[in-house]
Design a protein around this motif. Structure first.
Motif, PDB file in Angstrom:
ATOM      1  N   LYS A 153       0.835  -1.202   0.000  1.00 15.58           N
ATOM      2  CA  LYS A 153       0.000   0.000   0.000  1.00 15.58           C
ATOM      3  C   LYS A 153       0.865   1.246   0.000  1.00 15.58           C
ATOM      4  O   LYS A 153       1.775   1.356   0.831  1.00 15.58           O
ATOM      5  CB  LYS A 153      -0.806  -0.015   1.303  1.00 15.58           C
ATOM      6  CG  LYS A 153      -2.287   0.170   1.126  1.00 15.58           C
ATOM      7  CD  LYS A 153      -2.943   0.364   2.450  1.00 15.58           C
ATOM      8  CE  LYS A 153      -3.444  -0.898   3.079  1.00 15.58           C
ATOM      9  NZ  LYS A 153      -4.049  -0.653   4.394  1.00 15.58           N
ATOM     10  N   PRO A 154       0.592   2.189  -0.895  1.00 15.04           N
ATOM     11  CA  PRO A 154       1.409   3.407  -0.868  1.00 15.04           C
ATOM     12  C   PRO A 154       1.147   4.221   0.411  1.00 15.04           C
ATOM     13  O   PRO A 154       0.052   4.184   0.970  1.00 15.04           O
ATOM     14  CB  PRO A 154       0.956   4.174  -2.105  1.00 15.04           C
ATOM     15  CG  PRO A 154      -0.278   3.527  -2.590  1.00 15.04           C
ATOM     16  CD  PRO A 154      -0.361   2.162  -1.996  1.00 15.04           C
TER      17      PRO A 154
ATOM     18  N   PRO B 285      -8.860 -14.353  -8.365  1.00 16.63           N
ATOM     19  CA  PRO B 285      -8.596 -14.178  -6.927  1.00 16.63           C
ATOM     20  C   PRO B 285      -7.905 -12.840  -6.619  1.00 16.63           C
ATOM     21  O   PRO B 285      -7.984 -12.344  -5.514  1.00 16.63           O
ATOM     22  CB  PRO B 285      -7.657 -15.346  -6.594  1.00 16.63           C
ATOM     23  CG  PRO B 285      -7.764 -16.302  -7.733  1.00 16.63           C
ATOM     24  CD  PRO B 285      -8.206 -15.540  -8.928  1.00 16.63           C
ATOM     25  N   LYS B 286      -7.263 -12.285  -7.630  1.00 18.07           N
ATOM     26  CA  LYS B 286      -6.520 -11.032  -7.395  1.00 18.07           C
ATOM     27  C   LYS B 286      -7.440  -9.839  -7.146  1.00 18.07           C
ATOM     28  O   LYS B 286      -7.002  -8.805  -6.650  1.00 18.07           O
ATOM     29  CB  LYS B 286      -5.628 -10.739  -8.597  1.00 18.07           C
ATOM     30  CG  LYS B 286      -4.457 -11.674  -8.682  1.00 18.07           C
ATOM     31  CD  LYS B 286      -3.365 -11.093  -9.525  1.00 18.07           C
ATOM     32  CE  LYS B 286      -2.193 -12.039  -9.577  1.00 18.07           C
ATOM     33  NZ  LYS B 286      -1.650 -12.178 -10.906  1.00 18.07           N
ATOM     34  N   GLU B 287      -8.698 -10.004  -7.501  1.00 17.87           N
ATOM     35  CA  GLU B 287      -9.644  -8.913  -7.332  1.00 17.87           C
ATOM     36  C   GLU B 287      -9.669  -8.399  -5.886  1.00 17.87           C
ATOM     37  O   GLU B 287      -9.817  -7.199  -5.630  1.00 17.87           O
ATOM     38  CB  GLU B 287     -11.045  -9.411  -7.720  1.00 17.87           C
ATOM     39  CG  GLU B 287     -11.864  -8.338  -8.375  1.00 17.87           C
ATOM     40  CD  GLU B 287     -13.237  -8.831  -8.816  1.00 17.87           C
ATOM     41  OE1 GLU B 287     -13.430 -10.054  -8.952  1.00 17.87           O
ATOM     42  OE2 GLU B 287     -14.101  -7.974  -9.004  1.00 17.87           O
ATOM     43  N   GLU B 288      -9.454  -9.332  -4.993  1.00 16.79           N
ATOM     44  CA  GLU B 288      -9.481  -9.019  -3.569  1.00 16.79           C
ATOM     45  C   GLU B 288      -8.445  -7.940  -3.190  1.00 16.79           C
ATOM     46  O   GLU B 288      -8.646  -7.175  -2.252  1.00 16.79           O
ATOM     47  CB  GLU B 288      -9.158 -10.328  -2.843  1.00 16.79           C
ATOM     48  CG  GLU B 288      -9.446 -10.351  -1.388  1.00 16.79           C
ATOM     49  CD  GLU B 288      -8.804 -11.579  -0.756  1.00 16.79           C
ATOM     50  OE1 GLU B 288      -9.053 -12.698  -1.268  1.00 16.79           O
ATOM     51  OE2 GLU B 288      -8.053 -11.410   0.221  1.00 16.79           O
ATOM     52  N   LEU B 289      -7.344  -7.915  -3.942  1.00 15.42           N
ATOM     53  CA  LEU B 289      -6.280  -6.952  -3.633  1.00 15.42           C
ATOM     54  C   LEU B 289      -6.727  -5.510  -3.838  1.00 15.42           C
ATOM     55  O   LEU B 289      -6.091  -4.579  -3.357  1.00 15.42           O
ATOM     56  CB  LEU B 289      -5.029  -7.235  -4.491  1.00 15.42           C
ATOM     57  CG  LEU B 289      -4.391  -8.607  -4.305  1.00 15.42           C
ATOM     58  CD1 LEU B 289      -3.270  -8.821  -5.303  1.00 15.42           C
ATOM     59  CD2 LEU B 289      -3.841  -8.744  -2.882  1.00 15.42           C
ATOM     60  N   LEU B 290      -7.817  -5.351  -4.559  1.00 15.45           N
ATOM     61  CA  LEU B 290      -8.296  -3.987  -4.815  1.00 15.45           C
ATOM     62  C   LEU B 290      -9.423  -3.569  -3.860  1.00 15.45           C
ATOM     63  O   LEU B 290      -9.908  -2.443  -3.937  1.00 15.45           O
ATOM     64  CB  LEU B 290      -8.781  -3.857  -6.267  1.00 15.45           C
ATOM     65  CG  LEU B 290      -7.715  -3.936  -7.358  1.00 15.45           C
ATOM     66  CD1 LEU B 290      -8.346  -3.766  -8.726  1.00 15.45           C
ATOM     67  CD2 LEU B 290      -6.637  -2.880  -7.157  1.00 15.45           C
ATOM     68  N   THR B 291      -9.796  -4.459  -2.951  1.00 15.25           N
ATOM     69  CA  THR B 291     -10.945  -4.169  -2.076  1.00 15.25           C
ATOM     70  C   THR B 291     -10.780  -2.851  -1.321  1.00 15.25           C
ATOM     71  O   THR B 291     -11.668  -2.005  -1.327  1.00 15.25           O
ATOM     72  CB  THR B 291     -11.138  -5.324  -1.053  1.00 15.25           C
ATOM     73  OG1 THR B 291     -11.156  -6.534  -1.788  1.00 15.25           O
ATOM     74  CG2 THR B 291     -12.428  -5.170  -0.287  1.00 15.25           C
ATOM     75  N   ASP B 292      -9.624  -2.670  -0.674  1.00 11.75           N
ATOM     76  CA  ASP B 292      -9.434  -1.481   0.165  1.00 11.75           C
ATOM     77  C   ASP B 292      -9.454  -0.192  -0.654  1.00 11.75           C
ATOM     78  O   ASP B 292     -10.085   0.783  -0.268  1.00 11.75           O
ATOM     79  CB  ASP B 292      -8.089  -1.557   0.906  1.00 11.75           C
ATOM     80  CG  ASP B 292      -8.124  -2.587   2.007  1.00 11.75           C
ATOM     81  OD1 ASP B 292      -9.215  -3.134   2.274  1.00 11.75           O
ATOM     82  OD2 ASP B 292      -7.057  -2.853   2.594  1.00 11.75           O
ATOM     83  N   ILE B 293      -8.762  -0.206  -1.772  1.00 14.85           N
ATOM     84  CA  ILE B 293      -8.686   1.035  -2.556  1.00 14.85           C
ATOM     85  C   ILE B 293     -10.047   1.350  -3.187  1.00 14.85           C
ATOM     86  O   ILE B 293     -10.463   2.508  -3.251  1.00 14.85           O
ATOM     87  CB  ILE B 293      -7.525   0.993  -3.596  1.00 14.85           C
ATOM     88  CG1 ILE B 293      -7.394   2.330  -4.350  1.00 14.85           C
ATOM     89  CG2 ILE B 293      -7.639  -0.132  -4.584  1.00 14.85           C
ATOM     90  CD1 ILE B 293      -6.862   3.450  -3.537  1.00 14.85           C
TER      91      ILE B 293
END
Ligand code: G1P
Length: 275
Positions: A33-34, A80-88
């Motif tokens: 996360k930046p 499954p990578k979609e989850e990595l964008l949940t927070d943003i």
């Protein structure tokens, strides 16, 4: 109502060259996360939904980060990578991002003054310096703690922490009297004093709540330390009128503007994640 948070993010990040040659220092990641995203999450938790970002040349990645990337969404949809964008995605849905550019580096006070067009001159607003990464694993985030204090005192608030005397030259330093445990009525503030001229070892760290009258004070503030317009000097003016409180926050702060602090933060978040 305090619902806007200003992010001065126009600095060059020279301590991280060459990484910051073409990339904003606020985009350096702690894990995935930046830095600026940690700040935006802290502001949202504190009740802010308008993120007002002061950018500069070479900072476009910040604007793109807080926007939808259609190609990317298309590519990873259903994987499954979609989850990595949940927070943003959550941040993009819940916040409005506004931007203006500081085209000359004239100091933090000047950068904050540039933000007047974004935050207006009617309401109090928060300021987060994203390279001070703050966490409180035991409860409310640092800005949320400060908002609670603002609701009680209705004046400018700066976050402070004790630092060793040989490090006070890196910070704004306050002088004040304790009015509650960990809360000080500030009487004087000095930007980056020599250790023998420091009024205390209570250093300001990059979280502020400011009342909009600060804009007129900044306008009248002469260049100070390093020939720059310092927010510390403008706040000192307010402090003399009894309008600034310093708050010794609960939690941890990492100086991610330095390589040591950055590595420390990385290790901290890595070990937290593994747990
Ligand atoms: C700025 C402020 C300083 C404050 C510090 C906190 O300095 O001018 O008063 O103590 O942030 O990180 P900078 O680190 O931008 O030199």
């Amino acid at each position: 109502m305090l619902h806007k948070c200003l992010f001065p993010a126009a600095g060059y990040g020279t301590r991280f060259l060459p990484a910051t040659k073409a990339m904003a220092k606020e985009m350096l990641p702690i894990l995935t996360k930046p830095l600026i995203q940690y700040g935006v999450e802290e502001a949202l938790e504190a009740g802010c939904d308008v993120m007002a970002i002061i950018t500069g040349r070479g900072k476009r990645a910040i604007t793109d980060h807080f926007d939808i990337s259609y190609e990317l969404e298309h590519q990873i949809k259903g994987t499954p990578k979609e989850e990595l964008l949940t927070d943003i995605r959550k941040l993009i849905n819940q916040c409005t991002f506004t931007y203006t550019r500081q085209n000359e580096m004239k100091g933090l006070g000047d950068a904050i003054h540039k933000g007047k067009v974004l935050v207006g001159d009617q309401d109090p607003f928060a300021v987060i310096l994203a390279d001070d990464l703050c966490v409180n694993p035991d409860g409310d985030g640092i800005l949320k703690q400060m908002v609670a204090l603002y609701n009680k005192y209705k004046c400018c608030i700066v976050a402070t922490m004790e630092v060793p005397l040989d490090e006070v030259h890196k910070y704004g330093v306050i002088e004040g009297n304790a009015i509650e445990e960990g809360v000080y009525m500030v009487s004087n503030m000095i930007e980056k004093p020599e250790s023998d001229k420091a009024p205390s070892n209570l250093a300001v760290i990059g979280r502020y709540i400011l009342t909009p009258d600060i804009f007129n004070v900044i306008k009248k503030t002469e260049p100070g330390k390093n020939g720059e317009i310092q927010i510390t000097d403008a706040l000192c003016e307010q402090a003399r009128k009894g309008m600034v409180i310093a708050y010794q926050f609960k939690g941890k702060r990492f100086d991610c503007g330095s390589v040591d602090g950055f590595v420390e933060a990385t290790n901290y978040f890595y070990s937290q994640n593994r747990e």
